[in-house]
Motif scaffolding. Structure first.
Motif, PDB file in Angstrom:
ATOM      1  N   ARG A 266      -3.626  -0.419   3.287  1.00 48.35           N
ATOM      2  CA  ARG A 266      -3.826  -1.860   3.399  1.00 48.35           C
ATOM      3  C   ARG A 266      -4.313  -2.430   2.075  1.00 48.35           C
ATOM      4  O   ARG A 266      -4.740  -1.710   1.174  1.00 48.35           O
ATOM      5  CB  ARG A 266      -4.844  -2.166   4.499  1.00 48.35           C
ATOM      6  CG  ARG A 266      -6.213  -1.537   4.295  1.00 48.35           C
ATOM      7  CD  ARG A 266      -7.173  -1.924   5.425  1.00 48.35           C
ATOM      8  NE  ARG A 266      -8.503  -1.365   5.241  1.00 48.35           N
ATOM      9  CZ  ARG A 266      -8.911  -0.186   5.687  1.00 48.35           C
ATOM     10  NH1 ARG A 266      -8.044   0.563   6.360  1.00 48.35           N
ATOM     11  NH2 ARG A 266     -10.141   0.246   5.470  1.00 48.35           N
ATOM     12  N   GLY A 267      -4.237  -3.746   1.988  1.00 46.62           N
ATOM     13  CA  GLY A 267      -4.758  -4.459   0.841  1.00 46.62           C
ATOM     14  C   GLY A 267      -4.098  -4.047  -0.460  1.00 46.62           C
ATOM     15  O   GLY A 267      -2.875  -3.862  -0.549  1.00 46.62           O
ATOM     16  N   ALA A 268      -4.922  -3.859  -1.484  1.00 48.85           N
ATOM     17  CA  ALA A 268      -4.423  -3.518  -2.810  1.00 48.85           C
ATOM     18  C   ALA A 268      -3.688  -2.193  -2.820  1.00 48.85           C
ATOM     19  O   ALA A 268      -2.805  -1.961  -3.659  1.00 48.85           O
ATOM     20  CB  ALA A 268      -5.583  -3.484  -3.802  1.00 48.85           C
ATOM     21  N   VAL A 269      -4.025  -1.305  -1.894  1.00 53.34           N
ATOM     22  CA  VAL A 269      -3.401   0.022  -1.855  1.00 53.34           C
ATOM     23  C   VAL A 269      -1.896  -0.095  -1.624  1.00 53.34           C
ATOM     24  O   VAL A 269      -1.107   0.638  -2.233  1.00 53.34           O
ATOM     25  CB  VAL A 269      -4.055   0.892  -0.773  1.00 53.34           C
ATOM     26  CG1 VAL A 269      -3.322   2.223  -0.622  1.00 53.34           C
ATOM     27  CG2 VAL A 269      -5.518   1.136  -1.113  1.00 53.34           C
ATOM     28  N   VAL A 270      -1.482  -1.015  -0.767  1.00 48.24           N
ATOM     29  CA  VAL A 270      -0.051  -1.199  -0.495  1.00 48.24           C
ATOM     30  C   VAL A 270       0.666  -1.660  -1.753  1.00 48.24           C
ATOM     31  O   VAL A 270       1.742  -1.147  -2.114  1.00 48.24           O
ATOM     32  CB  VAL A 270       0.162  -2.215   0.645  1.00 48.24           C
ATOM     33  CG1 VAL A 270       1.644  -2.471   0.862  1.00 48.24           C
ATOM     34  CG2 VAL A 270      -0.490  -1.718   1.934  1.00 48.24           C
ATOM     35  N   LEU A 271       0.078  -2.639  -2.460  1.00 45.23           N
ATOM     36  CA  LEU A 271       0.694  -3.154  -3.686  1.00 45.23           C
ATOM     37  C   LEU A 271       0.749  -2.078  -4.766  1.00 45.23           C
ATOM     38  O   LEU A 271       1.782  -1.890  -5.420  1.00 45.23           O
ATOM     39  CB  LEU A 271      -0.084  -4.371  -4.190  1.00 45.23           C
ATOM     40  CG  LEU A 271       0.391  -4.964  -5.521  1.00 45.23           C
ATOM     41  CD1 LEU A 271       1.849  -5.390  -5.444  1.00 45.23           C
ATOM     42  CD2 LEU A 271      -0.490  -6.150  -5.921  1.00 45.23           C
ATOM     43  N   ILE A 272      -0.343  -1.347  -4.948  1.00 46.56           N
ATOM     44  CA  ILE A 272      -0.371  -0.297  -5.966  1.00 46.56           C
ATOM     45  C   ILE A 272       0.653   0.780  -5.633  1.00 46.56           C
ATOM     46  O   ILE A 272       1.370   1.280  -6.514  1.00 46.56           O
ATOM     47  CB  ILE A 272      -1.793   0.306  -6.076  1.00 46.56           C
ATOM     48  CG1 ILE A 272      -2.778  -0.739  -6.608  1.00 46.56           C
ATOM     49  CG2 ILE A 272      -1.788   1.519  -6.995  1.00 46.56           C
ATOM     50  CD1 ILE A 272      -4.230  -0.296  -6.547  1.00 46.56           C
ATOM     51  N   GLY A 273       0.752   1.152  -4.352  1.00 47.32           N
ATOM     52  CA  GLY A 273       1.735   2.145  -3.942  1.00 47.32           C
ATOM     53  C   GLY A 273       3.159   1.683  -4.211  1.00 47.32           C
ATOM     54  O   GLY A 273       4.002   2.460  -4.669  1.00 47.32           O
ATOM     55  N   ALA A 274       3.436   0.394  -3.933  1.00 46.15           N
ATOM     56  CA  ALA A 274       4.773  -0.141  -4.171  1.00 46.15           C
ATOM     57  C   ALA A 274       5.116  -0.120  -5.664  1.00 46.15           C
ATOM     58  O   ALA A 274       6.252   0.199  -6.056  1.00 46.15           O
ATOM     59  CB  ALA A 274       4.864  -1.566  -3.628  1.00 46.15           C
ATOM     60  N   LEU A 275       4.143  -0.457  -6.502  1.00 45.12           N
ATOM     61  CA  LEU A 275       4.371  -0.443  -7.948  1.00 45.12           C
ATOM     62  C   LEU A 275       4.608   0.981  -8.445  1.00 45.12           C
ATOM     63  O   LEU A 275       5.492   1.218  -9.274  1.00 45.12           O
ATOM     64  CB  LEU A 275       3.177  -1.069  -8.672  1.00 45.12           C
ATOM     65  CG  LEU A 275       2.956  -2.564  -8.430  1.00 45.12           C
ATOM     66  CD1 LEU A 275       1.648  -3.024  -9.080  1.00 45.12           C
ATOM     67  CD2 LEU A 275       4.126  -3.385  -8.982  1.00 45.12           C
ATOM     68  N   CYS A 276       3.821   1.928  -7.942  1.00 50.16           N
ATOM     69  CA  CYS A 276       4.042   3.339  -8.296  1.00 50.16           C
ATOM     70  C   CYS A 276       5.435   3.796  -7.877  1.00 50.16           C
ATOM     71  O   CYS A 276       6.107   4.529  -8.608  1.00 50.16           O
ATOM     72  CB  CYS A 276       2.990   4.229  -7.647  1.00 50.16           C
ATOM     73  SG  CYS A 276       1.376   4.212  -8.446  1.00 50.16           S
ATOM     74  N   SER A 277       5.857   3.348  -6.707  1.00 47.93           N
ATOM     75  CA  SER A 277       7.176   3.728  -6.224  1.00 47.93           C
ATOM     76  C   SER A 277       8.273   3.213  -7.153  1.00 47.93           C
ATOM     77  O   SER A 277       9.262   3.917  -7.423  1.00 47.93           O
ATOM     78  CB  SER A 277       7.386   3.184  -4.802  1.00 47.93           C
ATOM     79  OG  SER A 277       8.595   3.661  -4.256  1.00 47.93           O
ATOM     80  N   LEU A 278       8.109   1.994  -7.666  1.00 46.84           N
ATOM     81  CA  LEU A 278       9.082   1.442  -8.614  1.00 46.84           C
ATOM     82  C   LEU A 278       9.147   2.274  -9.885  1.00 46.84           C
ATOM     83  O   LEU A 278      10.228   2.563 -10.411  1.00 46.84           O
ATOM     84  CB  LEU A 278       8.717  -0.006  -8.956  1.00 46.84           C
ATOM     85  CG  LEU A 278       9.090  -1.092  -7.954  1.00 46.84           C
ATOM     86  CD1 LEU A 278       8.534  -2.436  -8.392  1.00 46.84           C
ATOM     87  CD2 LEU A 278      10.612  -1.177  -7.797  1.00 46.84           C
ATOM     88  N   VAL A 279       7.980   2.654 -10.394  1.00 49.47           N
ATOM     89  CA  VAL A 279       7.948   3.427 -11.634  1.00 49.47           C
ATOM     90  C   VAL A 279       8.532   4.815 -11.410  1.00 49.47           C
ATOM     91  O   VAL A 279       9.316   5.325 -12.230  1.00 49.47           O
ATOM     92  CB  VAL A 279       6.510   3.522 -12.180  1.00 49.47           C
ATOM     93  CG1 VAL A 279       6.487   4.350 -13.468  1.00 49.47           C
ATOM     94  CG2 VAL A 279       5.945   2.141 -12.454  1.00 49.47           C
ATOM     95  N   PHE A 280       8.171   5.455 -10.280  1.00 46.13           N
ATOM     96  CA  PHE A 280       8.732   6.773  -9.982  1.00 46.13           C
ATOM     97  C   PHE A 280      10.242   6.692  -9.764  1.00 46.13           C
ATOM     98  O   PHE A 280      10.973   7.626 -10.116  1.00 46.13           O
ATOM     99  CB  PHE A 280       8.058   7.365  -8.745  1.00 46.13           C
ATOM    100  CG  PHE A 280       6.662   7.860  -9.002  1.00 46.13           C
ATOM    101  CD1 PHE A 280       6.319   8.411 -10.208  1.00 46.13           C
ATOM    102  CD2 PHE A 280       5.685   7.769  -8.018  1.00 46.13           C
ATOM    103  CE1 PHE A 280       5.032   8.877 -10.451  1.00 46.13           C
ATOM    104  CE2 PHE A 280       4.401   8.223  -8.239  1.00 46.13           C
ATOM    105  CZ  PHE A 280       4.067   8.792  -9.464  1.00 46.13           C
ATOM    106  N   LEU A 281      10.696   5.594  -9.185  1.00 42.21           N
ATOM    107  CA  LEU A 281      12.134   5.385  -9.011  1.00 42.21           C
ATOM    108  C   LEU A 281      12.822   5.339 -10.368  1.00 42.21           C
ATOM    109  O   LEU A 281      13.884   5.958 -10.572  1.00 42.21           O
ATOM    110  CB  LEU A 281      12.381   4.085  -8.244  1.00 42.21           C
ATOM    111  CG  LEU A 281      13.826   3.599  -8.124  1.00 42.21           C
ATOM    112  CD1 LEU A 281      14.674   4.627  -7.397  1.00 42.21           C
ATOM    113  CD2 LEU A 281      13.877   2.266  -7.391  1.00 42.21           C
ATOM    114  N   ALA A 282      12.216   4.623 -11.317  1.00 46.80           N
ATOM    115  CA  ALA A 282      12.786   4.530 -12.661  1.00 46.80           C
ATOM    116  C   ALA A 282      12.788   5.891 -13.351  1.00 46.80           C
ATOM    117  O   ALA A 282      13.777   6.288 -13.985  1.00 46.80           O
ATOM    118  CB  ALA A 282      11.998   3.515 -13.491  1.00 46.80           C
TER     119      ALA A 282
END
Length: 382
Positions: free
Chosen positions: A199-215
């Motif tokens: 929840r909260g910032a954790v969801v956003l941080i996880g989504a951003l990490c996922s984008l970077v790992f995807l790249a």
């Protein structure tokens, strides 16, 4: 050495061991395919077992670290990697290789989460930026693991013997790290629940990490295809794209703590995202293959410190216990690595690889835009 310095060295050794163990599997893939006789499509399904093992282990690692301390989890998973790794070199059939990969993935996933939890705690105790340096040792381990296995096999060492040597070296690194890993759990997190919905910032941080790992996964899986299919490189030169990316990322991470201290986590997210986006666009629009190669180096430079900054931010957010937050973010981020190859392949098949890479540039721009949302906490900026 002081206790603080000993803990920092032990944490770096844990990251080094994880990088070595993870990357050493790559040179074994062609041998595993030949030994089991599977087709490329079947091999893809087998490789997925490693990711499934990691994804199942990661969510529970935060709870275990909160209750038993990082040391027990890091030692158990680190030595577990060493015990399972030789099985990857001898598994005679598809089902046995699938089981070995699942166990290896579970051990690697557990080690990944536990060492990042340790890194967050040690960074907080230190009071300054350390995360990029920790992740830099993971990158160094990747070079040592893959390079070491390749050199041993090239020199004519038996596949099983080479895997045993690699496992023994990793075990020694883990053993040296052991005495000064964090033995006790964080008191405030001892009673952490077995599962918490991110929840909260954790969801956003996880989504951003996922984008970077995807790249990062896209560069690993598709850079050679891009350079050889229309980029002007021969098949033997195709690996130069990922090599440029990996070297640039390693150099960037080893210097990242200084940059975080100088510019702050938020500004590094902004500049890193913009640099990575520029790299993808350079690759897509490159008039020559050498400019495309420079583009892959730009991607590595830009992406190098984004994930470390985000992990530091995860350790300082107040929406969830830090151990559970790191566990959740690692799981979400790792999902990006698993989904990446298939997603990029689908877009490339429908619209072309250039458009797929352009889409990744947009993803990196989203990461840059997150800098204005206060994702990187003041503490993470050093």
């Amino acid at each position: 050495m002081t206790t603080g310095l000993q803990r920092r060295v032990s944490t770096r050794l844990a990251f080094l061991a994880a990088g070595m163990a993870m990357s050493a599997w790559a040179p074994l893939v062609p041998f595993a395919q030949a030994r089991t006789g599977v087709e490329p499509g079947q091999l893809g399904l087998l490789l997925l077992c490693l990711g499934i093992g990691s994804l199942l282990a990661m969510p529970v690692t935060g709870v275990m670290a909160a209750r038993f301390g990082c040391r027990r989890i890091i030692l158990a998973s680190g030595f577990g990697c060493c015990l399972v790794f030789p099985l990857l070199a001898i598994a005679p059939a598809a089902w046995s290789l699938a089981l070995a990969l699942f166990l290896f993935g579970a051990a690697i996933g557990t080690l990944d989460v536990a060492m990042n939890i340790q890194a967050v705690i040690v960074e907080k105790e230190y009071g300054g930026a350390l995360m990029s340096g920790f992740h830099g040792l993971f990158s160094v381990g990747g070079i040592v693991g893959a390079g070491g296995m390749t050199l041993m096999l090239w020199a004519g060492l038996d596949l099983v013997a080479a895997s045993l040597v690699l496992a023994a070296v990793v075990a020694l690194v883990v053993a040296f790290a052991g005495p000064h890993l964090l033995r006790d759990p964080v008191p405030s997190e001892r009673d952490a629940p077995l599962f918490v919905v991110p929840r909260g910032a954790v969801v956003l941080i996880g989504a951003l990490c996922s984008l970077v790992f995807l790249a990062e996964g896209a560069v690993l899986d598709w850079s050679a295809v891009f350079l050889t299919s229309g980029g002007g490189f021969t098949a033997g030169q195709g690996g130069l794209g990922y090599a440029a990316f990996a070297v640039a990322m390693t150099v960037g991470r080893l210097n990242g703590d200084k940059l975080v201290h100088r510019w702050g986590g938020g500004r590094l997210l902004l500049l890193g995202g913009l640099c990575a986006a520029l790299g993808f666009l350079s690759v897509v629009l490159a008039p020559s293959p050498w400019i495309a190669l420079a583009g892959f180096a730009l991607i590595g430079t830009g992406a190098s410190n984004i994930v470390p900054v985000l992990f530091s931010a995860a350790g300082n957010q107040k929406d969830m216990p830090a151990s559970l937050a790191i566990s959740a973010i690692t799981t979400i981020g790792y999902a990006g690595i698993l989904a990446g190859p298939g997603l990029i392949g689908f877009v490339a098949h429908a619209f072309g690889l250039q458009l797929a890479f352009a889409g990744l540039a947009c993803g990196m721009l989203l990461v840059a835009a997150s800098a204005g949302m206060g994702v990187a906490s003041p503490r993470s900026s050093g």
